[in-house]
Design a protein around this motif. Sequence first.
Motif, PDB file in Angstrom:
ATOM      1  N   UNK A 199      -9.940 -10.409  39.679  1.00 41.60           N
ATOM      2  CA  UNK A 199     -10.578  -9.122  39.956  1.00 41.60           C
ATOM      3  C   UNK A 199     -10.779  -8.913  41.455  1.00 41.60           C
ATOM      4  N   UNK A 200     -11.108  -9.996  42.168  1.00 38.41           N
ATOM      5  CA  UNK A 200     -11.373  -9.883  43.596  1.00 38.41           C
ATOM      6  C   UNK A 200     -10.100  -9.708  44.412  1.00 38.41           C
ATOM      7  N   UNK A 201      -9.049 -10.396  44.027  1.00 43.65           N
ATOM      8  CA  UNK A 201      -7.800 -10.314  44.789  1.00 43.65           C
ATOM      9  C   UNK A 201      -6.997  -9.068  44.458  1.00 43.65           C
ATOM     10  N   UNK A 202      -7.201  -8.510  43.255  1.00 42.71           N
ATOM     11  CA  UNK A 202      -6.470  -7.315  42.833  1.00 42.71           C
ATOM     12  C   UNK A 202      -7.449  -6.332  42.196  1.00 42.71           C
ATOM     13  N   UNK A 203      -8.386  -5.819  42.981  1.00 40.95           N
ATOM     14  CA  UNK A 203      -9.446  -4.981  42.410  1.00 40.95           C
ATOM     15  C   UNK A 203      -8.936  -3.609  41.976  1.00 40.95           C
ATOM     16  N   UNK A 204      -9.539  -3.105  40.894  1.00 39.07           N
ATOM     17  CA  UNK A 204      -9.299  -1.720  40.511  1.00 39.07           C
ATOM     18  C   UNK A 204     -10.049  -0.815  41.484  1.00 39.07           C
ATOM     19  N   UNK A 205      -9.806   0.475  41.390  1.00 39.10           N
ATOM     20  CA  UNK A 205     -10.491   1.421  42.265  1.00 39.10           C
ATOM     21  C   UNK A 205     -12.001   1.303  42.108  1.00 39.10           C
ATOM     22  N   UNK A 206     -12.479   1.128  40.885  1.00 42.04           N
ATOM     23  CA  UNK A 206     -13.916   1.028  40.637  1.00 42.04           C
ATOM     24  C   UNK A 206     -14.490  -0.257  41.219  1.00 42.04           C
ATOM     25  N   UNK A 207     -13.722  -1.340  41.193  1.00 40.44           N
ATOM     26  CA  UNK A 207     -14.232  -2.643  41.627  1.00 40.44           C
ATOM     27  C   UNK A 207     -14.075  -2.856  43.135  1.00 40.44           C
ATOM     28  N   UNK A 249     -19.797  -9.079  47.827  1.00 41.90           N
ATOM     29  CA  UNK A 249     -19.917  -9.230  49.279  1.00 41.90           C
ATOM     30  C   UNK A 249     -21.179  -9.950  49.719  1.00 41.90           C
ATOM     31  N   UNK A 250     -22.261  -9.892  48.931  1.00 39.50           N
ATOM     32  CA  UNK A 250     -23.497 -10.580  49.307  1.00 39.50           C
ATOM     33  C   UNK A 250     -23.549 -12.007  48.771  1.00 39.50           C
ATOM     34  N   UNK A 251     -22.485 -12.455  48.126  1.00 37.40           N
ATOM     35  CA  UNK A 251     -22.415 -13.819  47.608  1.00 37.40           C
ATOM     36  C   UNK A 251     -21.307 -14.626  48.266  1.00 37.40           C
ATOM     37  N   UNK A 252     -20.343 -13.936  48.855  1.00 37.94           N
ATOM     38  CA  UNK A 252     -19.164 -14.618  49.409  1.00 37.94           C
ATOM     39  C   UNK A 252     -19.008 -14.419  50.905  1.00 37.94           C
ATOM     40  N   UNK A 253     -20.009 -13.836  51.563  1.00 43.28           N
ATOM     41  CA  UNK A 253     -19.877 -13.540  52.977  1.00 43.28           C
ATOM     42  C   UNK A 253     -19.717 -14.758  53.860  1.00 43.28           C
ATOM     43  N   UNK A 254     -20.248 -15.896  53.414  1.00 47.02           N
ATOM     44  CA  UNK A 254     -20.173 -17.105  54.224  1.00 47.02           C
ATOM     45  C   UNK A 254     -18.919 -17.927  54.038  1.00 47.02           C
ATOM     46  N   UNK A 255     -17.998 -17.501  53.201  1.00 47.86           N
ATOM     47  CA  UNK A 255     -16.782 -18.294  52.979  1.00 47.86           C
ATOM     48  C   UNK A 255     -16.027 -18.602  54.277  1.00 47.86           C
ATOM     49  N   UNK A 305     -16.017  -5.965  46.717  1.00 45.73           N
ATOM     50  CA  UNK A 305     -15.344  -7.064  47.414  1.00 45.73           C
ATOM     51  C   UNK A 305     -14.840  -6.576  48.780  1.00 45.73           C
ATOM     52  N   UNK A 306     -14.996  -7.386  49.798  1.00 47.41           N
ATOM     53  CA  UNK A 306     -14.404  -7.043  51.098  1.00 47.41           C
ATOM     54  C   UNK A 306     -13.531  -8.215  51.552  1.00 47.41           C
ATOM     55  N   UNK A 307     -12.496  -8.421  50.778  1.00 43.28           N
ATOM     56  CA  UNK A 307     -11.611  -9.558  51.015  1.00 43.28           C
ATOM     57  C   UNK A 307     -10.923  -9.529  52.356  1.00 43.28           C
ATOM     58  N   UNK A 308     -10.727  -8.312  52.935  1.00 39.16           N
ATOM     59  CA  UNK A 308     -10.084  -8.246  54.233  1.00 39.16           C
ATOM     60  C   UNK A 308     -10.837  -9.014  55.297  1.00 39.16           C
ATOM     61  N   UNK A 309     -12.130  -9.226  55.080  1.00 42.68           N
ATOM     62  CA  UNK A 309     -12.943 -10.027  55.996  1.00 42.68           C
ATOM     63  C   UNK A 309     -13.326 -11.363  55.387  1.00 42.68           C
ATOM     64  N   UNK A 310     -13.827 -11.338  54.160  1.00 39.75           N
ATOM     65  CA  UNK A 310     -14.424 -12.537  53.585  1.00 39.75           C
ATOM     66  C   UNK A 310     -13.407 -13.583  53.155  1.00 39.75           C
ATOM     67  N   UNK A 311     -12.155 -13.186  52.955  1.00 43.51           N
ATOM     68  CA  UNK A 311     -11.148 -14.230  52.678  1.00 43.51           C
ATOM     69  C   UNK A 311      -9.857 -13.998  53.421  1.00 43.51           C
TER      70      UNK A 311
END
Length: 280
Positions: free
Chosen positions: A127-135, A104-110, A139-145
């Motif tokens: 990993x980002x599009x289909x994260x495990x519970x631990x991962x 999230x601190x590397x992809x926030x500006x996408x 990632x906050x893809x609902x916002x960042x992508x």
Amino acid sequence: MRVHHLNCGSFCPHGRRLVNGKGGWFERASIVCHCLAIETGDGIVLVDTGFGMEDARNPGQLGTAFRLMMEPKPKAETTALKQLEALGFEAGDIKHIVATHLDLDHAGGLPDFPEAEVHVFAPELAAALHPTLRERTRYIGGTHWKHNPRWVEHTTGGDEWFGFESVRILPGLDTDVLLVPLIGHSLGHTGVAIRNGEEWLMHCGDSFFHHWEMTTPPKCPPMLAFFQRLTASDGAARKSNQERLRELIRTRGNEVTAFCSHDPHQLELAQARAAQAAAA
């Protein structure tokens, strides 16, 4: 080619000595998000984005645990978008974004560059599009992508760069840009190597967090050491790749300038070198 070294997000947790290795125990620490803006004949290539405009408007989306531990300070004026505008560019000038990883601190500006192609190592995108519970928390893809980025995923194909696997991702540019897999911090974490005249710049992302880690013997301020262990997807691979980076710096330091994402000391050195080169 000209390279701009930008700080696209700051963290200010308490415990400067525990984080930066010097200063007071209760002083605010300094952590940066070191991103690159590379001027090429085909527009701007951005390496990582740090926090974006939506993070500045709604920092709560970064998550309670992350905010309590790291105390991020996303601000509109430090986003890559606003800093590039101050340099005379527009969002449409950014043709390519190269991600070391998608935390999230590397992809926030996408979302601030919706027309850019986003180049990422295939295991990281999966990993980002289909994260495990631990991962899931990283990632906050609902916002960042949510804008459906123009993903361009890459896999290695047998190429080497100073003994590391690599893949040249932008063959049409007037400089070489390579993804160099450095798995450990995340499942598809990479470094990004850029040929800069007679030398190489190596953005190591979160492969390490403090310049002391690249010395022999290595050491690390305790809070950063704890955070790296806590967030590593593969601790053994992270340690192995750190050792390989130390060897690279020891043997090829005259050819490769390596730095990480979050060390303010390395950012200051890089900005000073860039300013000196621009004035020459």
